[in-house]
Write a protein that holds these residues in place. Structure first.
Motif, PDB file in Angstrom:
ATOM      1  N   HIS A 194      -9.716  -8.341  11.071  1.00 19.69           N
ATOM      2  CA  HIS A 194      -8.865  -7.755  10.035  1.00 19.69           C
ATOM      3  C   HIS A 194      -8.497  -8.879   9.067  1.00 19.69           C
ATOM      4  O   HIS A 194      -8.171  -9.986   9.517  1.00 19.69           O
ATOM      5  N   GLU A 240       0.843  -1.207   0.000  1.00 17.19           N
ATOM      6  CA  GLU A 240       0.000   0.000   0.000  1.00 17.19           C
ATOM      7  C   GLU A 240       0.876   1.256   0.000  1.00 17.19           C
ATOM      8  O   GLU A 240       0.576   2.233  -0.686  1.00 17.19           O
ATOM      9  N   PRO A 267      -5.108   1.675  -0.486  1.00 17.03           N
ATOM     10  CA  PRO A 267      -5.291   0.725   0.621  1.00 17.03           C
ATOM     11  C   PRO A 267      -5.634  -0.696   0.156  1.00 17.03           C
ATOM     12  O   PRO A 267      -6.222  -0.874  -0.915  1.00 17.03           O
TER      13      PRO A 267
HETATM   14  N1  URA Z   1      -3.800  -3.595   6.311  1.00 17.30           N
HETATM   15  C1  URA Z   1      -4.533  -2.502   6.625  1.00 17.30           C
HETATM   16  O1  URA Z   1      -4.995  -2.340   7.745  1.00 17.30           O
HETATM   17  N2  URA Z   1      -4.701  -1.595   5.683  1.00 17.30           N
HETATM   18  C2  URA Z   1      -4.229  -1.727   4.451  1.00 17.30           C
HETATM   19  O2  URA Z   1      -4.450  -0.833   3.665  1.00 17.30           O
HETATM   20  C3  URA Z   1      -3.493  -2.877   4.148  1.00 17.30           C
HETATM   21  C4  URA Z   1      -3.288  -3.799   5.094  1.00 17.30           C
END
Ligand code: URA
Length: 184
Positions: free
Chosen positions: A156, A49, A55
């Motif tokens: 996540h 990124e 992102p």
């Molecule tokens: N992890 C994240 O939290 N954001 C990103 O943009 C990529 C990996």
């Protein structure tokens, strides 16, 4: 707070509000539709990124894209941002002072986009937006409604890379999001 994306972009372009500016290649503000109903918030840019300035384009992002494709969520139709806009070294968690320095940018993004649904990807996004008292373990998969915005806390996507057993929960959480997107 910034009154337009132009003002926000102008303010952030040489940002030196925290030490993450020292090693960045690019500021990763966000991507997608600014008049969307749905916003995704991650933690902070990783190596890919930082290089591309977009992102979720690395491994975690590819996994998220696969879930989007399976659920027919069009990545171009949502907006994706992070709590911090510059890459923390060695992908460590952003520290409190870094999160705070960047919060005005994120708050402005939310205020300007006015999403109806916000997907909180992981603990940092969850705690930053809803408060320290929230935890992914007890909150994931459950809608939280505040001031007319529906929040969906979930894992996540990088957590799914470490633990495959989380994939189904993640998928089901995004399925809830897709259903609400269609009904809101
Ligand atoms: N992890 C994240 O939290 N954001 C990103 O943009 C990529 C990996």
């Amino acid at each position: 707070m910034y009154d337009s994306f132009e003002e926000l972009e102008e303010a952030i372009k040489d940002c030196k509000k925290c030490k993450l500016c020292n090693n960045r290649n690019n500021i990763v503000l966000g991507c997608g539709r600014k008049d969307t109903k749905v916003m995704f918030i991650g933690e902070g840019p990783g190596a890919d990124e930082d290089i591309q300035g977009i992102p979720f384009v690395g491994k975690a992002g590819k996994l998220m894209n696969m879930a989007f494709e399976a659920l027919e969520i069009d990545r171009e139709e949502v907006y994706i941002a992070n709590v911090v806009k510059c890459r923390p070294p060695n992908n460590r968690n952003p520290e409190k002072d870094e999160q705070e320095a960047c919060l005005d940018y994120l708050r402005s993004q939310v205020m300007l986009i006015k999403p109806k649904i916000i997907v909180l990807l992981g603990s940092i996004a969850l705690k930053t937006i809803l408060g320290e008292e929230y935890s992914i373990t007890s909150s994931r998969g459950k809608w939280v409604e505040k001031k007319g915005i529906f929040y969906m806390p979930t894992f996540h996507p990088a957590a799914l890379l470490r633990d495959e057993s989380k994939k189904l929960d993640f998928y089901n959480d995004l399925k809830e999001v897709k259903e609400k997107m269609n009904n809101i």
